[in-house]
Design a protein around this motif. Structure first.
Motif, mmCIF file in Angstrom:
data_model
loop_
_atom_site.group_PDB
_atom_site.id
_atom_site.type_symbol
_atom_site.label_atom_id
_atom_site.label_comp_id
_atom_site.label_asym_id
_atom_site.label_seq_id
_atom_site.Cartn_x
_atom_site.Cartn_y
_atom_site.Cartn_z
ATOM 1 N N MET A 1 11.156 -19.268 -30.546
ATOM 2 C CA MET A 1 10.834 -18.745 -29.227
ATOM 3 C C MET A 1 11.774 -17.577 -28.932
ATOM 4 N N SER A 2 11.214 -16.456 -28.531
ATOM 5 C CA SER A 2 12.027 -15.270 -28.266
ATOM 6 C C SER A 2 12.648 -15.353 -26.864
ATOM 7 N N GLN A 3 13.737 -14.635 -26.720
ATOM 8 C CA GLN A 3 14.463 -14.620 -25.460
ATOM 9 C C GLN A 3 13.704 -13.770 -24.436
ATOM 10 N N THR A 4 13.738 -14.178 -23.182
ATOM 11 C CA THR A 4 13.125 -13.433 -22.093
ATOM 12 C C THR A 4 13.816 -12.083 -21.970
ATOM 13 N N GLN A 5 13.018 -11.035 -21.799
ATOM 14 C CA GLN A 5 13.558 -9.692 -21.630
ATOM 15 C C GLN A 5 13.279 -9.214 -20.211
ATOM 16 N N LEU A 6 14.312 -8.599 -19.612
ATOM 17 C CA LEU A 6 14.182 -8.115 -18.240
ATOM 18 C C LEU A 6 14.519 -6.637 -18.152
ATOM 19 N N SER A 7 13.862 -5.970 -17.212
ATOM 20 C CA SER A 7 14.188 -4.590 -16.881
ATOM 21 C C SER A 7 15.513 -4.571 -16.117
ATOM 22 N N ILE A 8 16.078 -3.396 -15.953
ATOM 23 C CA ILE A 8 17.361 -3.270 -15.251
ATOM 24 C C ILE A 8 17.294 -3.821 -13.819
ATOM 25 N N PRO A 9 16.313 -3.406 -12.997
ATOM 26 C CA PRO A 9 16.326 -3.894 -11.606
ATOM 27 C C PRO A 9 16.225 -5.417 -11.506
ATOM 28 N N VAL A 10 15.406 -6.012 -12.355
ATOM 29 C CA VAL A 10 15.203 -7.462 -12.290
ATOM 30 C C VAL A 10 16.407 -8.195 -12.889
ATOM 31 N N GLY A 11 16.953 -7.674 -13.982
ATOM 32 C CA GLY A 11 18.148 -8.278 -14.570
ATOM 33 C C GLY A 11 19.325 -8.254 -13.614
ATOM 34 N N LEU A 12 19.496 -7.147 -12.901
ATOM 35 C CA LEU A 12 20.608 -7.065 -11.953
ATOM 36 C C LEU A 12 20.362 -7.940 -10.721
ATOM 37 N N LEU A 13 19.097 -8.151 -10.363
ATOM 38 C CA LEU A 13 18.785 -9.128 -9.312
ATOM 39 C C LEU A 13 19.246 -10.511 -9.765
ATOM 40 N N VAL A 14 18.894 -10.885 -10.981
ATOM 41 C CA VAL A 14 19.295 -12.189 -11.521
ATOM 42 C C VAL A 14 20.815 -12.313 -11.504
ATOM 43 N N GLU A 15 21.507 -11.290 -11.978
ATOM 44 C CA GLU A 15 22.968 -11.331 -12.009
ATOM 45 C C GLU A 15 23.542 -11.468 -10.602
ATOM 46 N N ASN A 16 22.998 -10.727 -9.658
ATOM 47 C CA ASN A 16 23.497 -10.778 -8.290
ATOM 48 C C ASN A 16 23.306 -12.167 -7.687
ATOM 49 N N VAL A 17 22.125 -12.748 -7.812
ATOM 50 C CA VAL A 17 21.895 -14.061 -7.200
ATOM 51 C C VAL A 17 22.724 -15.148 -7.877
ATOM 52 N N LEU A 18 23.028 -14.971 -9.162
ATOM 53 C CA LEU A 18 23.881 -15.949 -9.843
ATOM 54 C C LEU A 18 25.307 -15.931 -9.290
ATOM 55 N N THR A 19 25.738 -14.795 -8.719
ATOM 56 C CA THR A 19 27.084 -14.726 -8.140
ATOM 57 C C THR A 19 27.213 -15.588 -6.885
ATOM 58 N N SER A 20 26.100 -16.075 -6.369
ATOM 59 C CA SER A 20 26.137 -16.907 -5.160
ATOM 60 C C SER A 20 26.833 -18.234 -5.403
ATOM 61 N N GLY A 21 26.832 -18.695 -6.640
ATOM 62 C CA GLY A 21 27.421 -19.993 -6.941
ATOM 63 C C GLY A 21 26.485 -21.159 -6.688
ATOM 64 N N GLU A 22 25.299 -20.861 -6.164
ATOM 65 C CA GLU A 22 24.312 -21.917 -5.937
ATOM 66 C C GLU A 22 23.717 -22.354 -7.272
ATOM 67 N N SER A 23 23.127 -23.531 -7.294
ATOM 68 C CA SER A 23 22.487 -24.016 -8.519
ATOM 69 C C SER A 23 21.280 -23.140 -8.846
ATOM 70 N N LYS A 24 20.919 -23.129 -10.098
ATOM 71 C CA LYS A 24 19.774 -22.322 -10.531
ATOM 72 C C LYS A 24 18.511 -22.717 -9.785
ATOM 73 N N GLU A 25 18.319 -24.009 -9.549
ATOM 74 C CA GLU A 25 17.110 -24.460 -8.854
ATOM 75 C C GLU A 25 17.093 -24.012 -7.392
ATOM 76 N N VAL A 26 18.237 -24.024 -6.732
ATOM 77 C CA VAL A 26 18.314 -23.543 -5.341
ATOM 78 C C VAL A 26 17.999 -22.048 -5.307
ATOM 79 N N ILE A 27 18.575 -21.292 -6.243
ATOM 80 C CA ILE A 27 18.312 -19.852 -6.302
ATOM 81 C C ILE A 27 16.833 -19.581 -6.502
ATOM 82 N N ILE A 28 16.220 -20.272 -7.447
ATOM 83 C CA ILE A 28 14.800 -20.074 -7.733
ATOM 84 C C ILE A 28 13.955 -20.414 -6.507
ATOM 85 N N GLU A 29 14.269 -21.516 -5.852
ATOM 86 C CA GLU A 29 13.521 -21.914 -4.653
ATOM 87 C C GLU A 29 13.631 -20.855 -3.552
#
Length: 157
Positions: A1-29
């Motif tokens: 299975m290949s790794q998910t690839q993201l564009s710059i704007p979407v990848g940086l969104l992911v990085e930014n929301v991960l800085t929240s410290g919330e769980s992945k499921e809370v972030i996704i919700e």
């Protein structure tokens, strides 16, 4: 299975929301509901337009949800995007934690685990190498640190 690839704007969104410290499921919700009130006070860059970046993801088919759950790699990443990634993911800033030399970043102190993670995120385009000559020079207050000084440069300049 290949790794998910993201564009710059979407990848940086992911990085930014991960800085929240919330769980992945809370972030996704929160992102699915487009209710950012829980995340905005916690993220590193609260001025980022989450709606716009989620729309970009929908328009180009970037699977941000899968990327949050299973990690990802950037499709392409310019030097400024790389610097933002280093800030979001590793809290490393230019002129404070490393220096920029044209299209290279030097003297970035990272652990072996951080180096491995960084390579998985940017390895399509960027080369992350230990700076062996720098490591052997005079020791600093980080001598006892498990960090390794690295240099990041384009694979194909």
């Amino acid at each position: 299975m290949s790794q998910t690839q993201l564009s710059i704007p979407v990848g940086l969104l992911v990085e930014n929301v991960l800085t929240s410290g919330e769980s992945k499921e809370v972030i996704i919700e929160c992102l699915q509901r487009r209710d950012y009130s829980r995340l905005l006070p916690l993220v590193k860059e609260s001025t980022m337009d989450f709606d716009e970046r989620l729309q970009t993801a929908a328009d180009i088919g970037d699977d941000w949800e899968k990327a949050i759950r299973q990690d990802y790699e950037f499709k392409f990443l310019h030097i400024n995007g790389l610097k933002r990634l280093l800030d979001f993911r590793f809290d490393r800033e230019v002129d404070r934690d490393y220096v920029q030399d044209e299209l290279s970043l030097k003297h970035i102190q990272l652990t072996a685990e951080e180096i491995e993670l960084l390579q998985s995120l940017i390895g399509r385009q960027w080369l992350v190498q230990a700076e062996t000559e720098r490591a052997e020079e005079g020791r600093t207050d980080r001598e006892l640190s498990p960090c390794i000084p690295v240099r990041i440069q384009l694979k194909f300049p």
